[in-house]
Write an enzyme that holds these catalytic residues in place. Structure first.
Site, PDB file in Angstrom:
ATOM      1  N   GLY A  46       2.132   2.347  -1.676  1.00 34.92           N
ATOM      2  CA  GLY A  46       3.427   1.892  -1.184  1.00 34.92           C
ATOM      3  C   GLY A  46       3.420   0.389  -0.989  1.00 34.92           C
ATOM      4  CD  GLN A  51       2.940  -4.584   2.068  1.00 35.38           C
ATOM      5  OE1 GLN A  51       3.617  -3.671   1.608  1.00 35.38           O
ATOM      6  NE2 GLN A  51       1.608  -4.507   2.185  1.00 35.38           N
ATOM      7  CB  CYS A  92      -2.033  -2.233   5.095  1.00 33.01           C
ATOM      8  SG  CYS A  92      -0.584  -3.238   4.789  1.00 33.01           S
ATOM      9  CG  LEU A  93      -1.646  -2.839  -1.158  1.00 34.71           C
ATOM     10  CD1 LEU A  93      -0.528  -2.866  -2.187  1.00 34.71           C
ATOM     11  CD2 LEU A  93      -2.992  -2.763  -1.850  1.00 34.71           C
ATOM     12  CG  HIS A 134       2.083   1.724   6.139  1.00 36.19           C
ATOM     13  ND1 HIS A 134       0.806   1.682   6.671  1.00 36.19           N
ATOM     14  CD2 HIS A 134       2.194   0.605   5.375  1.00 36.19           C
ATOM     15  CE1 HIS A 134       0.192   0.596   6.242  1.00 36.19           C
ATOM     16  NE2 HIS A 134       1.006  -0.078   5.446  1.00 36.19           N
ATOM     17  CD  GLU A 135       4.562   0.637   2.298  1.00 39.13           C
ATOM     18  OE1 GLU A 135       4.761  -0.593   2.470  1.00 39.13           O
ATOM     19  OE2 GLU A 135       3.423   1.094   2.106  1.00 39.13           O
ATOM     20  CG  HIS A 138       4.937  -3.653   5.607  1.00 41.67           C
ATOM     21  ND1 HIS A 138       4.038  -4.568   6.098  1.00 41.67           N
ATOM     22  CD2 HIS A 138       4.190  -2.698   4.982  1.00 41.67           C
ATOM     23  CE1 HIS A 138       2.803  -4.184   5.791  1.00 41.67           C
ATOM     24  NE2 HIS A 138       2.862  -3.045   5.113  1.00 41.67           N
TER      25      HIS A 138
END
Lengths: 171, 442
Positions: A46, A51, A92-93, A134-135, A138
């Site tokens: 995701g 991000q 997480c990226l 989670h996304e 962000h």
């Protein structure tokens, strides 16, 4: 398509609150395509526009093992269907290399626009429910490390700051 | 978001195809390492190599506790059980972490039904380890941790050495370096390693060799990127000296990949006329190019993708020196490739011996009278080594066997056999054949 640069914690730009998308047009679709390319390349399941330093309410997700089930969420919102919390290990990226347990509601109802601007609803549970939450965090300037103890969060911050210092020396 | 990765599940995915006789650690592990978060890469490697190294013992234990074997499609769960047993038996990983993570891996493999079973067996092993191991102690596969065919073949081959060979196979190999004499002396290289806090010492038999006290990543080695050092076992470093190539000579290196012996040869001899390297597999040929480039030796050598048992690539000009690093069972380097114990079969050895003989026969006709051929393998079976040379000599009256006078290995009727040494060289074999100049035979 182009691969985009992913911001890493503790970059303050990750704290930006994203603006709603007013019209789903070619410009937005270009961002979506670039986000998918970036996400698949990483690899992640995701990615939120925040991000990649685009502060619009756009999320891309694909939790399939084969990477053939892309989901686009524009101006997404969710409601909790079941209050029961489930603990799952998240990474997480934007926090590369760290994985920690986070508790979240395990069934939600998502409302969003698709790639063509058409509204849709989706009931999600398990990994998909976790990933959507989670996304969406962000887009509100929130990261999974915010759910951890200050001690753990600061340890991760310290390690990533050190990694960034080393990278800038090598560059 | 990034999905968390269960390292035990990854390790099971690496090992499951091997249990099906499909591929090897070196074909499966790199792709999975790339998927693995950096902090867990060392663990993934340790789980795969550790489990593979003790496989035969672990299989006996698994059989002891399993009521019926797993189905073919559940070999990943079988692999996971072996990985779990290895962690409890031979690693320093705390038992509670082993149990939690290994049982969780069942879910990560989409086989949650297996969690209870694995949990039960691993806990039973914890309770009954002593009794289980005592019950298996007399079983040769458990005791020696090798396939039965290998034990049965080694015993008559090496009545005095077979036990120490089997033991050495299960130890971790040391990391050995070769100094590029074109760029610096061994003394200077040792000094640079000392300055970098990497404990090391000169090798016993190779003049260009350095043994490291403990393995490290090549990127940590001073001068590696600049081509001052290469990683190469000490036994492999003995080839260049035996070949004794001289200035102006034309040299062939057959079955050359990854090019370690070739590079050593080029480091030692700056004025060879022609050097040709032949390698059958293009991907492996690329590794020769990479090594030549890193060492700055690419101008001195031509690399051909070709079959050493055919002549279709040859320009008809004779060679003064030929090195044959023949395809072999790899039974001398089991400690570096523990999966060889699983992937090799007894019947492979005879097939390999006939390939080896046909390569020798083919290349011998390309050797100049008065020239020298060095035959090498990393096998410890006489069938691939001295007996191949013996058969070859019987068929070729112009082949003169030159006994190797050296402080390493053991002299055989033909050639010299090296056994894997703890903290020393790998298992290896060398024979030197000179071609007669006598014109009576011409």
């Amino acid at each position: 398509m182009a691969k985009l640069n992913i911001l890493e914690f503790p970059d303050p730009r990750l704290r930006t609150i994203a603006e709603p998308v007013e019209q789903v047009d070619d410009e937005i679709r270009k961002i979506v395509d670039d986000m998918f390319e970036t996400m698949y390349d990483a690899p992640g399941i995701g990615l939120a526009a925040t991000q990649v330093n685009v502060h619009k309410r756009i999320v891309t997700i694909d939790i399939s093992e084969e990477g053939n089930d892309p989901l686009v969420m524009i101006n997404p919102e969710f409601t909790v269907l079941q209050d029961e919390l489930e603990e799952m290990q998240e990474g997480c990226l934007s926090v590369p290399g760290f994985y920690e347990e986070v508790k979240r509601p395990n069934r939600i109802l998502l409302k969003a626009l698709d790639r063509d601007g058409n509204p849709y609803e989706l009931e999600a549970e398990g990994l998909l429910a976790v990933c959507i939450q989670h996304e969406l965090d962000h887009l509100n300037g929130k990261l999974f490390v915010d759910y951890l103890t200050a001690l753990k969060r600061n340890r991760i911050r310290g390690k990533l700051e050190k990694k960034h210092r080393l990278e800038s020396q090598q560059a | 978001m990034v999905e968390s990765i269960n390292v035990r599940a990854l390790a099971a995915q690496v090992l499951a195809p091997l249990l099906r006789q499909h591929g090897s650690l070196s074909t499966h592990l790199p792709a999975h390492l790339a998927h693995c978060p950096e902090r867990d890469r060392a663990l993934l490697q340790q789980l795969c190599y550790g489990t593979m190294r003790e496989l035969f013992r672990l299989e006996q234990l698994a059989n002891h506790f399993l009521r019926k074997p797993f189905k073919q499609q559940d070999l990943d769960i079988h692999a996971l059980l072996l990985i779990g047993l290895w962690q409890l038996r031979s690693s320093r990983i705390p038992a509670h972490a082993t149990l939690n993570e290994t049982v969780d891996a069942c879910a990560a493999l989409n086989k949650p039904w297996a969690s209870k079973l694995l949990n039960a067996i691993l806990r039973r092993y914890q309770r009954e380890q002593k009794q289980a191991e005592e019950a298996l102690a007399q079983d040769p596969a458990f005791q020696w941790n090798h396939p039965q065919w290998m034990i049965s073949k080694l015993q008559p081959n090496w009545p005095e050495h077979w036990q120490s060979i089997l033991q050495a196979n299960d130890q971790q190999a040391p990391m050995t370096l070769r100094v590029n004499k074109r760029l610096l002396t061994r003394e200077k290289a040792l000094q640079k390693l000392q300055e970098a806090d990497i404990p090391a010492a000169a090798c016993q038999f190779s003049d260009d060799g350095i043994g490291l006290d403990s393995p490290c990543d090549v990127s940590a080695l001073p001068g590696f990127a600049e081509g001052e050092l290469s990683v190469q076992d000490e036994a492999a470093q003995l080839a260049a000296g035996l070949l004794a190539a001289e200035n102006g000579q034309r040299v062939l290196d057959a079955c050359a990949a990854p090019g370690g012996k070739l590079c050593h040869l080029l480091e030692q001899n700056t004025h060879l006329q022609d050097v040709i390297a032949v390698e059958l597999e293009p991907e492996r040929g690329q590794r020769i190019h990479d090594n030549l480039h890193r060492l700055g030796l690419q101008l001195g050598c031509e690399v051909l993708t070709a079959d050493a048992s055919s002549q279709d690539w040859w320009d008809g000009q004779l060679f003064d020196r030929i090195l044959i690093d023949a395809p072999c069972s790899g039974t001398g380097v089991i400690r570096r490739h523990p999966d060889i114990k699983l992937l090799r079969r007894g019947e492979d050895i005879a097939a390999l011996a006939s390939v080896q003989l046909s390569i020798l026969n083919n290349l011998w006709s390309m050797l100049q009278p008065g020239g020298r051929l060095v035959y090498a393998t990393c096998s410890i079976f006489g069938q691939e080594n001295e007996r191949v040379i013996e058969r070859f000599i019987k068929q070729h009256p112009d082949a003169i066997h030159q006994p190797i006078d050296a402080p390493w290995g053991e002299a055989r009727p033909f050639g010299r056999q090296l056994f894997p040494q703890p903290d020393g060289h790998d298992g290896f074999y060398y024979a030197v054949l000179d071609k007669q100049v006598d014109d009576k035979l011409a």
